[in-house]
Design an enzyme around this catalytic site. Structure first.
Site, PDB file in Angstrom:
ATOM      1  N   LYS A 246     -57.438  -2.678 -13.272  1.00 38.39           N
ATOM      2  CA  LYS A 246     -56.660  -2.848 -12.044  1.00 38.39           C
ATOM      3  C   LYS A 246     -55.217  -2.486 -12.385  1.00 38.39           C
ATOM      4  CE  LYS A 246     -55.496  -6.263  -8.481  1.00 38.39           C
ATOM      5  NZ  LYS A 246     -55.749  -7.590  -7.908  1.00 38.39           N
TER       6      LYS A 246
ATOM      7  N   THR B 199     -61.364 -11.938  -3.223  1.00 39.04           N
ATOM      8  CA  THR B 199     -60.842 -11.621  -1.888  1.00 39.04           C
ATOM      9  C   THR B 199     -61.948 -11.156  -0.954  1.00 39.04           C
ATOM     10  OG1 THR B 199     -58.668 -11.103  -2.725  1.00 39.04           O
ATOM     11  CG2 THR B 199     -59.247 -10.102  -0.647  1.00 39.04           C
TER      12      THR B 199
ATOM     13  N   THR C 235     -60.852  -9.058  -7.689  1.00 39.55           N
ATOM     14  CA  THR C 235     -60.413  -7.840  -8.373  1.00 39.55           C
ATOM     15  C   THR C 235     -59.603  -8.128  -9.647  1.00 39.55           C
ATOM     16  OG1 THR C 235     -58.430  -7.744  -6.988  1.00 39.55           O
ATOM     17  CG2 THR C 235     -60.346  -6.476  -6.251  1.00 39.55           C
ATOM     18  N   ASP C 236     -58.987  -9.312  -9.714  1.00 41.09           N
ATOM     19  CA  ASP C 236     -58.077  -9.570 -10.843  1.00 41.09           C
ATOM     20  C   ASP C 236     -58.738  -9.410 -12.205  1.00 41.09           C
ATOM     21  OD1 ASP C 236     -56.247 -10.123  -8.917  1.00 41.09           O
ATOM     22  OD2 ASP C 236     -55.859 -12.198  -9.506  1.00 41.09           O
TER      23      ASP C 236
HETATM   24  N1  GLU Z   1     -57.071 -13.514  -7.549  1.00 45.76           N
HETATM   25  C1  GLU Z   1     -58.240 -13.360  -6.766  1.00 45.76           C
HETATM   26  C2  GLU Z   1     -59.422 -12.840  -7.567  1.00 45.76           C
HETATM   27  O1  GLU Z   1     -59.304 -12.070  -8.455  1.00 45.76           O
HETATM   28  C3  GLU Z   1     -58.036 -12.503  -5.570  1.00 45.76           C
HETATM   29  C4  GLU Z   1     -57.816 -11.049  -5.891  1.00 45.76           C
HETATM   30  C5  GLU Z   1     -58.881 -10.186  -5.322  1.00 45.76           C
HETATM   31  O2  GLU Z   1     -60.049 -10.509  -5.253  1.00 45.76           O
HETATM   32  O3  GLU Z   1     -58.515  -9.082  -4.928  1.00 45.76           O
HETATM   33  O4  GLU Z   1     -60.504 -13.246  -7.272  1.00 45.76           O
END
Ligand code: GLU
Length: 434
Positions: A256, A101, A177-178
């Site tokens: 997370k 993200t 973040t995932d």
């Molecule tokens: N699902 C994506 C990832 O982990 C977007 C989630 C994010 O970065 O917050 O890259």
């Protein structure tokens, strides 16, 4: 999804294309914004989507009386470069972008967020960072982190080793973040000897949202590199809903815990190593490793490891192939570390064939306790090794690393029982929040 023929015609005759700033007048009211791609899926083909000045997308149904005027055409990619000439006396930080993200913007090909923002682009959006460090941007991959795999971890570790040994005073990796916790754990095991901090950060909202947490997280990460000599792998993310507190989590202990909150990341079974306030003041809660003269990356990884989340009624037949063909099995068992009799028999079969099986708890909080019930004792009898309070995903990454970096299963099992990078704890703290 496409716009209806009529709407497409209106857009074409106004000369509006994706990225044009348009003025839309509907029933006497004017709306100004940047034209976005049509809604995805089964969206209404007569709804036009524009990004408003406040950063949010709004959809408007056009009708015969609607007028569309182009106010500005997209300028192309020639974004203004901030002044990033190296400044004497400032530390040198390397910013490595991988996607997620924090590397995304609204309005990707599918009408939603898509990665594509480079490390250079991130620095352009946050020129203030260049006042506290000389930051060199570097791109490794640009993906959502659900697509990250062990090859990416290896490439990252090698790049970090190279940059630190070339004199960088710290590394900041931006990441989705995932699966950030997996990458943080992988780098923690691979980079046992480190000359400077390695920080992984990301954001829950893309950089072009006014509510984005990207700037705060990135600033805190660069500040931590600049003012601490904590030579470890850490995740730094918001610790509250505001921009006034950031938590520094150990790479092997972080998870997370919320799909969307800014403060989604938590240290599990321990407290964050440190916290930073909104002015960059750091308060340490725990010890940090001393810096080594050189950085050394041990990047070998085995992909023959599986991670199984036990559930009632789990049919062993469905997992048989995967289990007996693997070199390592991590189980997120129920409670203190349990599985059904059927899954226990499957584990026995896999262990007898040479697999290493380790047990974590899907409770996440608290250690395994495999001497309490007959089930736990029986599992230990067949060779399942308890992993104390280690996170299942950390155990998964550690087992991949342990198998690849030892000569045989016996040595790998010994490594799994040792604490290599703070991944399991004897340091019980009373203020662990769960
Ligand atoms: N699902 C994506 C990832 O982990 C977007 C989630 C994010 O970065 O917050 O890259």
């Amino acid at each position: 999804m496409r716009y209806s023929a009529e709407l497409s015609k209106m857009l074409a005759s106004a000369g509006a294309k994706e990225g044009s700033v348009i003025s839309l007048t509907i029933d006497g009211s004017e709306y100004v914004g940047t034209l976005m791609p049509p809604q995805s899926g089964s969206g209404d083909p007569d709804i036009i989507v524009i990004r408003m000045k406040n950063g949010y997308d709004a959809g408007f149904r056009v009708n015969k009386g609607t007028s569309i005027k182009v106010l500005e055409q997209p300028a192309g990619k020639a974004a203004k470069k901030s002044d990033r000439k190296p400044k004497k006396g400032l530390p040198n930080i390397v910013l490595i972008a991988t996607g997620g993200t924090i590397g995304s913007q609204q309005g990707g090909a599918k009408g939603a967020q898509s990665p594509g923002l480079s490390a250079d682009g991130l620095l352009d959006m946050m020129p203030e960072l260049s006042d506290i460090a000389n930051i060199t941007p570097k791109d490794i991959i640009s993906v959502f982190s659900e697509n990250v795999n062990s090859e990416h971890w290896q490439a990252l570790a090698k790049t970090i080793e190279e940059e630190l040994n070339n004199g960088a005073d710290g590394i900041v990796v931006t990441h989705g973040t995932d699966t950030m916790g997996f990458t943080a754990a992988a780098l923690s095991f691979m980079l046992k000897e480190l000359s400077a901090p390695v920080i992984i950060t990301g954001s829950q909202r893309s950089t072009d949202r006014p509510s984005s947490d990207a700037y705060g997280n990135l600033l805190a990460s660069v500040r931590f590199c600049v003012s601490s000599k904590a030579a470890g792998v850490y995740v730094i993310m918001h610790d509250s809903m505001n921009d006034d507190s950031f938590a520094v989590h150990r790479g092997t202990r972080v998870r997370k815990m919320h799909t969307s909150r800014r403060d989604a990341f938590r240290s599990i079974n321990t407290v964050p190593v440190a916290r930073m306030d909104g002015n960059g003041k750091i308060t340490f809660n725990d010890e940090v490793p001393k810096a080594s003269a050189k950085t050394k990356a041990f990047t070998k990884m085995s992909d023959d490891v599986i991670l199984l989340h036990f559930y009632p009624g789990m049919d062993p037949a469905l997992f048989r192939d995967a289990a007996v063909n693997s070199k390592g099995i991590v189980i997120a068992g129920s409670g203190l570390g349990h599985v059904s009799d059927g899954i226990a028999s499957l584990l026995k079969e896999a262990i007898d064939k040479g697999a290493i099986a380790v047990m974590t708890s899907q409770c996440i909080n608290g250690p395994t306790g495999m001497n309490v019930y007959d089930t736990g004792r029986e599992l230990q009898n067949i060779g399942v090794i308890p992993m104390n309070d280690m996170l299942p995903e950390t155990a998964y990454v550690k087992l991949m690393w342990a198998i690849a970096n030892t000569k045989n299963a016996k040595e790998a099992k010994e490594l799994m029982k040792d604490t290599l990078s703070y991944e399991m704890g004897d340091r019980r703290t009373t203020d662990v929040i769960w």
